[in-house]
Design a protein around this motif. Structure first.
Motif, short mmCIF file in Angstrom:
data_model
loop_
_atom_site.label_atom_id
_atom_site.label_comp_id
_atom_site.label_asym_id
_atom_site.label_seq_id
_atom_site.Cartn_x
_atom_site.Cartn_y
_atom_site.Cartn_z
N SER A 107 0.82 -1.21 0.00
CA SER A 107 0.00 0.00 0.00
C SER A 107 0.86 1.26 0.00
CB SER A 107 -0.95 0.00 1.19
OG SER A 107 -0.23 -0.11 2.39
N ASP A 108 2.14 1.14 0.36
CA ASP A 108 3.01 2.32 0.37
C ASP A 108 4.03 2.31 -0.78
OD1 ASP A 108 4.53 0.19 1.26
OD2 ASP A 108 5.41 1.27 2.95
N ALA A 109 3.79 1.49 -1.81
CA ALA A 109 4.72 1.43 -2.94
C ALA A 109 4.72 2.75 -3.68
CB ALA A 109 4.32 0.31 -3.89
N PRO A 110 5.91 3.30 -3.97
CA PRO A 110 5.95 4.55 -4.74
C PRO A 110 5.43 4.33 -6.16
CG PRO A 110 8.18 3.88 -4.03
CD PRO A 110 7.23 2.82 -3.60
N ALA A 111 4.74 5.33 -6.69
CA ALA A 111 4.26 5.25 -8.06
C ALA A 111 5.45 5.16 -8.99
CB ALA A 111 3.41 6.48 -8.39
N ASP A 112 5.46 4.15 -9.85
CA ASP A 112 6.60 3.92 -10.73
C ASP A 112 6.23 2.81 -11.71
OD1 ASP A 112 9.14 3.92 -11.85
OD2 ASP A 112 10.18 3.89 -9.93
N SER A 113 7.11 2.53 -12.63
CA SER A 113 6.98 1.39 -13.52
C SER A 113 7.98 0.34 -13.03
CB SER A 113 7.30 1.82 -14.96
OG SER A 113 7.23 0.71 -15.82
N TYR A 114 7.47 -0.79 -12.55
CA TYR A 114 8.30 -1.82 -11.93
C TYR A 114 8.59 -2.94 -12.92
CZ TYR A 114 7.40 0.33 -7.42
OH TYR A 114 7.34 1.20 -6.36
N ARG A 115 9.80 -3.48 -12.85
CA ARG A 115 10.20 -4.58 -13.72
C ARG A 115 10.82 -5.70 -12.90
NH1 ARG A 115 12.77 -2.76 -19.36
NH2 ARG A 115 10.99 -1.57 -20.07
N GLY A 116 10.57 -6.91 -13.37
CA GLY A 116 11.16 -8.09 -12.76
C GLY A 116 11.02 -9.24 -13.73
N ALA A 117 11.33 -10.45 -13.29
CA ALA A 117 11.26 -11.60 -14.17
C ALA A 117 10.59 -12.78 -13.47
CB ALA A 117 12.65 -12.01 -14.63
N VAL A 118 9.83 -13.53 -14.25
CA VAL A 118 9.28 -14.81 -13.81
C VAL A 118 9.98 -15.85 -14.67
CG1 VAL A 118 7.23 -16.26 -13.66
CG2 VAL A 118 7.05 -13.80 -13.21
N LEU A 119 10.62 -16.82 -14.02
CA LEU A 119 11.38 -17.86 -14.73
C LEU A 119 10.65 -19.18 -14.60
CD1 LEU A 119 14.83 -16.83 -13.28
CD2 LEU A 119 13.97 -16.32 -15.57
N VAL A 120 10.34 -19.77 -15.74
CA VAL A 120 9.66 -21.07 -15.77
C VAL A 120 10.67 -22.09 -16.28
CG1 VAL A 120 7.74 -22.41 -16.68
CG2 VAL A 120 7.45 -19.95 -16.22
N SER A 121 11.07 -23.01 -15.42
CA SER A 121 12.00 -24.06 -15.82
C SER A 121 11.20 -25.31 -16.15
CB SER A 121 12.98 -24.38 -14.69
OG SER A 121 13.75 -23.25 -14.39
N ALA A 122 11.45 -25.87 -17.32
CA ALA A 122 10.72 -27.06 -17.76
C ALA A 122 11.68 -28.23 -17.86
CB ALA A 122 10.07 -26.80 -19.11
N ALA A 123 11.50 -29.21 -16.99
CA ALA A 123 12.29 -30.44 -17.06
C ALA A 123 11.42 -31.48 -17.75
CB ALA A 123 12.69 -30.90 -15.67
N TRP A 124 11.93 -32.07 -18.80
CA TRP A 124 11.16 -33.07 -19.52
C TRP A 124 11.02 -34.30 -18.65
CZ3 TRP A 124 12.93 -28.94 -21.65
CH2 TRP A 124 12.25 -28.41 -22.73
N ALA A 125 9.79 -34.67 -18.37
CA ALA A 125 9.51 -35.77 -17.44
C ALA A 125 10.08 -37.09 -17.92
CB ALA A 125 8.00 -35.88 -17.22
N GLU A 126 10.11 -37.31 -19.24
CA GLU A 126 10.61 -38.59 -19.74
C GLU A 126 12.11 -38.73 -19.57
OE1 GLU A 126 9.28 -39.01 -23.75
OE2 GLU A 126 7.19 -39.20 -23.17
N SER A 127 12.87 -37.66 -19.82
CA SER A 127 14.31 -37.78 -19.74
C SER A 127 14.85 -37.23 -18.43
CB SER A 127 14.97 -37.05 -20.91
OG SER A 127 14.79 -35.65 -20.76
N GLY A 128 14.19 -36.24 -17.89
CA GLY A 128 14.63 -35.62 -16.64
C GLY A 128 15.93 -34.86 -16.78
N ALA A 129 16.45 -34.70 -18.01
CA ALA A 129 17.76 -34.10 -18.16
C ALA A 129 17.72 -32.68 -18.74
CB ALA A 129 18.62 -34.97 -19.06
N SER A 130 16.84 -32.42 -19.65
CA SER A 130 16.84 -31.12 -20.32
C SER A 130 16.09 -30.08 -19.52
CB SER A 130 16.19 -31.25 -21.70
OG SER A 130 16.87 -32.19 -22.46
N VAL A 131 16.66 -28.89 -19.46
CA VAL A 131 16.01 -27.78 -18.75
C VAL A 131 16.07 -26.56 -19.66
CG1 VAL A 131 16.14 -26.26 -16.75
CG2 VAL A 131 16.62 -28.67 -16.48
N SER A 132 14.97 -25.85 -19.74
CA SER A 132 14.96 -24.62 -20.50
C SER A 132 14.31 -23.55 -19.65
CB SER A 132 14.24 -24.82 -21.82
OG SER A 132 12.98 -24.28 -21.82
#
Length: 143
Positions: A107-132
């Protein structure tokens, strides 16, 4: 922006637009102070099932340098301490999984344009080795 409603097929708009370039997806939204702001990221498993893990960074204001800490963000599908947080979110072959991301805007955040990142890591269930990593950069403009 359209919410994800179909979970067993890709929407025609997604197919027509093609795959988003790696590290090139961005979401822009406006939130009010004190709001729990939500948005979606869609995950699709075209050829093999996936086990997804979602992480995020803090959001930083561009002008004021204000910070919305990473602890104020969450993936609603992946509650802290849950099996989904530990083992990942399962996406079956051919399925679309909407990932709900929430930001608890102070509620006290200054007015601004905020940036950040959401990272989705996908491990292939069949191989369990590849990550993107598929980051989406949320941008919140507080007024």
């Amino acid at each position: 922006i359209r919410p994800i409603r179909m979970t067993h097929t890709l929407p025609l708009l997604w197919v027509a637009a093609g795959a988003a370039p790696a590290n090139g997806s961005a979401y822009r939204g406006e939130a009010l102070r004190g709001e729990f702001f939500t948005f979606q990221i869609g995950a699709y498993a075209p050829q093999t099932s996936l086990a997804l893990h979602v992480r995020w960074t803090e959001l930083r204001g561009r002008r004021t340098g204000g910070v919305i800490g990473a602890a104020r963000l969450r993936c609603i599908n992946q509650p802290s301490g849950s099996a989904a947080a530990r083992d990942g979110l399962h996406v079956a072959v051919g399925a679309v999984l909407p990932l709900w991301i929430g930001v608890d805007v102070p509620s006290d955040a200054p007015a601004d344009s905020y940036r950040g990142a959401v990272l989705v890591s996908a491990a292939w269930a069949e191989s369990g080795a590849s990550v993107s990593r598929l980051p989406a950069a949320p941008r919140l403009a507080l007024s």
